[in-house]
Design a protein around this motif. Sequence first.
Motif, mmCIF file in Angstrom:
data_model
loop_
_atom_site.group_PDB
_atom_site.id
_atom_site.type_symbol
_atom_site.label_atom_id
_atom_site.label_comp_id
_atom_site.label_asym_id
_atom_site.label_seq_id
_atom_site.Cartn_x
_atom_site.Cartn_y
_atom_site.Cartn_z
ATOM 1 N N GLY A 188 -37.437 -2.771 -18.736
ATOM 2 C CA GLY A 188 -37.416 -1.383 -19.173
ATOM 3 C C GLY A 188 -38.258 -0.481 -18.313
ATOM 4 N N ARG A 189 -38.424 0.750 -18.779
ATOM 5 C CA ARG A 189 -39.263 1.725 -18.088
ATOM 6 C C ARG A 189 -40.729 1.366 -18.285
ATOM 7 N NH1 ARG A 189 -41.611 6.418 -20.215
ATOM 8 N NH2 ARG A 189 -40.341 6.221 -22.118
ATOM 9 N N VAL A 190 -41.493 1.402 -17.210
ATOM 10 C CA VAL A 190 -42.912 1.072 -17.282
ATOM 11 C C VAL A 190 -43.714 2.357 -17.493
ATOM 12 C CG1 VAL A 190 -44.884 0.061 -16.092
ATOM 13 C CG2 VAL A 190 -42.602 -0.927 -15.787
ATOM 14 N N ARG A 191 -44.496 2.389 -18.571
ATOM 15 C CA ARG A 191 -45.383 3.521 -18.826
ATOM 16 C C ARG A 191 -46.648 3.347 -18.000
ATOM 17 N NH1 ARG A 191 -47.474 3.813 -23.872
ATOM 18 N NH2 ARG A 191 -47.357 6.070 -24.070
ATOM 19 N N GLY A 192 -46.955 4.368 -17.209
ATOM 20 C CA GLY A 192 -48.065 4.277 -16.276
ATOM 21 C C GLY A 192 -49.412 4.077 -16.940
ATOM 22 N N GLY A 193 -49.639 4.731 -18.078
ATOM 23 C CA GLY A 193 -50.941 4.667 -18.721
ATOM 24 C C GLY A 193 -51.266 3.316 -19.313
ATOM 25 N N THR A 194 -50.233 2.607 -19.790
ATOM 26 C CA THR A 194 -50.454 1.325 -20.456
ATOM 27 C C THR A 194 -49.899 0.134 -19.685
ATOM 28 O OG1 THR A 194 -48.388 1.582 -21.712
ATOM 29 C CG2 THR A 194 -50.419 2.412 -22.733
ATOM 30 N N LEU A 195 -49.150 0.396 -18.629
ATOM 31 C CA LEU A 195 -48.508 -0.665 -17.844
ATOM 32 C C LEU A 195 -47.700 -1.600 -18.738
ATOM 33 C CD1 LEU A 195 -51.278 -1.543 -15.226
ATOM 34 C CD2 LEU A 195 -49.273 -0.062 -14.959
ATOM 35 N N ALA A 196 -46.846 -0.980 -19.573
ATOM 36 C CA ALA A 196 -45.994 -1.739 -20.484
ATOM 37 C C ALA A 196 -44.587 -1.154 -20.468
ATOM 38 C CB ALA A 196 -46.564 -1.709 -21.897
ATOM 39 N N THR A 197 -43.607 -1.998 -20.793
ATOM 40 C CA THR A 197 -42.214 -1.579 -20.731
ATOM 41 C C THR A 197 -41.727 -1.054 -22.087
ATOM 42 O OG1 THR A 197 -41.518 -3.852 -21.185
ATOM 43 C CG2 THR A 197 -41.650 -3.185 -18.885
ATOM 44 N N VAL A 198 -40.793 -0.100 -22.014
ATOM 45 C CA VAL A 198 -40.226 0.510 -23.220
ATOM 46 C C VAL A 198 -38.751 0.820 -22.992
ATOM 47 C CG1 VAL A 198 -42.381 1.556 -24.041
ATOM 48 C CG2 VAL A 198 -40.955 2.809 -22.418
ATOM 49 N N ASP A 199 -38.153 1.431 -24.004
ATOM 50 C CA ASP A 199 -36.771 1.915 -24.009
ATOM 51 C C ASP A 199 -35.782 0.798 -24.350
ATOM 52 O OD1 ASP A 199 -37.619 4.497 -23.544
ATOM 53 O OD2 ASP A 199 -37.357 4.378 -21.378
ATOM 54 N N HIS A 200 -34.489 1.131 -24.259
ATOM 55 C CA HIS A 200 -33.476 0.269 -24.853
ATOM 56 C C HIS A 200 -33.371 -1.091 -24.187
ATOM 57 C CE1 HIS A 200 -31.269 2.238 -21.535
ATOM 58 N NE2 HIS A 200 -30.547 1.150 -21.520
ATOM 59 N N TRP A 201 -33.766 -1.213 -22.944
ATOM 60 C CA TRP A 201 -33.733 -2.524 -22.300
ATOM 61 C C TRP A 201 -34.638 -3.502 -23.061
ATOM 62 C CZ3 TRP A 201 -34.604 2.009 -19.516
ATOM 63 C CH2 TRP A 201 -33.547 2.438 -18.704
ATOM 64 N N ALA A 202 -35.835 -3.035 -23.387
ATOM 65 C CA ALA A 202 -36.800 -3.886 -24.089
ATOM 66 C C ALA A 202 -36.343 -4.197 -25.515
ATOM 67 C CB ALA A 202 -38.171 -3.214 -24.109
ATOM 68 N N THR A 203 -35.899 -3.180 -26.245
ATOM 69 C CA THR A 203 -35.491 -3.413 -27.635
ATOM 70 C C THR A 203 -34.239 -4.286 -27.707
ATOM 71 O OG1 THR A 203 -34.283 -1.306 -27.628
ATOM 72 C CG2 THR A 203 -36.534 -1.282 -28.473
ATOM 73 N N ARG A 204 -33.346 -4.158 -26.722
ATOM 74 C CA ARG A 204 -32.137 -4.982 -26.708
ATOM 75 C C ARG A 204 -32.497 -6.449 -26.513
ATOM 76 N NH1 ARG A 204 -28.091 -2.885 -22.491
ATOM 77 N NH2 ARG A 204 -28.153 -1.117 -23.933
ATOM 78 N N MET A 205 -33.428 -6.726 -25.612
ATOM 79 C CA MET A 205 -33.862 -8.110 -25.415
ATOM 80 C C MET A 205 -34.501 -8.666 -26.689
ATOM 81 S SD MET A 205 -35.473 -8.169 -21.544
ATOM 82 C CE MET A 205 -35.839 -9.926 -21.633
ATOM 83 N N LEU A 206 -35.352 -7.883 -27.332
ATOM 84 C CA LEU A 206 -36.017 -8.338 -28.551
ATOM 85 C C LEU A 206 -35.021 -8.632 -29.667
ATOM 86 C CD1 LEU A 206 -39.208 -6.099 -28.704
ATOM 87 C CD2 LEU A 206 -39.160 -8.606 -28.780
#
Length: 241
Positions: free
Chosen positions: A131-149
């Motif tokens: 997913g998209r990496v948030r710069g402040g937390t260095l973590a992935t988000v958005d539908h790519w991540a939720t779809r995998m989960l």
Amino acid sequence: MARRLGSVEVVALAEKLSVAKETVRRDLRVLEDHGLVRRTHGGAYPVESAGFETTLAVRTTRHVPEKRRIAAAAVDLLGDAETLFVDEGFTPQLIAEGLPRDRPLTVVTTSLATAGILAKADNFTVLLLGGRVRGGTLATVDHWATRMLSGFVIDLAYVGANGISRDHGLTTPDPAVGEVKAAAVRAARRRIFAGTHTKFGAVSFCRFAEVSDFETIVTGNALPFAEAHRYSLRGPHVIRV
């Protein structure tokens, strides 16, 4: 100033702004009523909201001894879990560092830092959600991540939050982060919230879970016993360390 510095003190603010200490205290009460700060003995710190969120770098410098105690206690609750979700944030990162290396574990995470730490362990299989990496937390988000989960059934999820409230549940400032956390909560058989005492009573923008969704809450002993008991009445076992 609270957001820029991480916290403020009444005496220092009074001197800097050339006003009476009672004026500062009054203004801090107003800011707290508006949900922008939480007052402490002698000062205040900012509440994270849709317009403000601390970075991972800042989180690694605050309440570190308490976070290490919380992480160690959370690891002790691992039980016979073989598959884990480890959330973004510094406390979950400390949990990941403390996981036993003498048994095989599959760890799902959104955190680049956590994935980098665990990938070196011989017994671990690490799945970094895309997913998209948030710069402040260095973590992935958005539908790519939720779809995998959505395709996983996870034994145990270690979840963090920007705020936890008996009335408003667990919250976070960013809707994209909230969606990922909610998906992790849905995917997990067991759920543990791990967070410092400063998280309690704080309310951010996006609710992703209820207090009753968690089997255990692990926090610091600075959370008053009476307040911990009130949370336990919602269902979870509350551990103060």
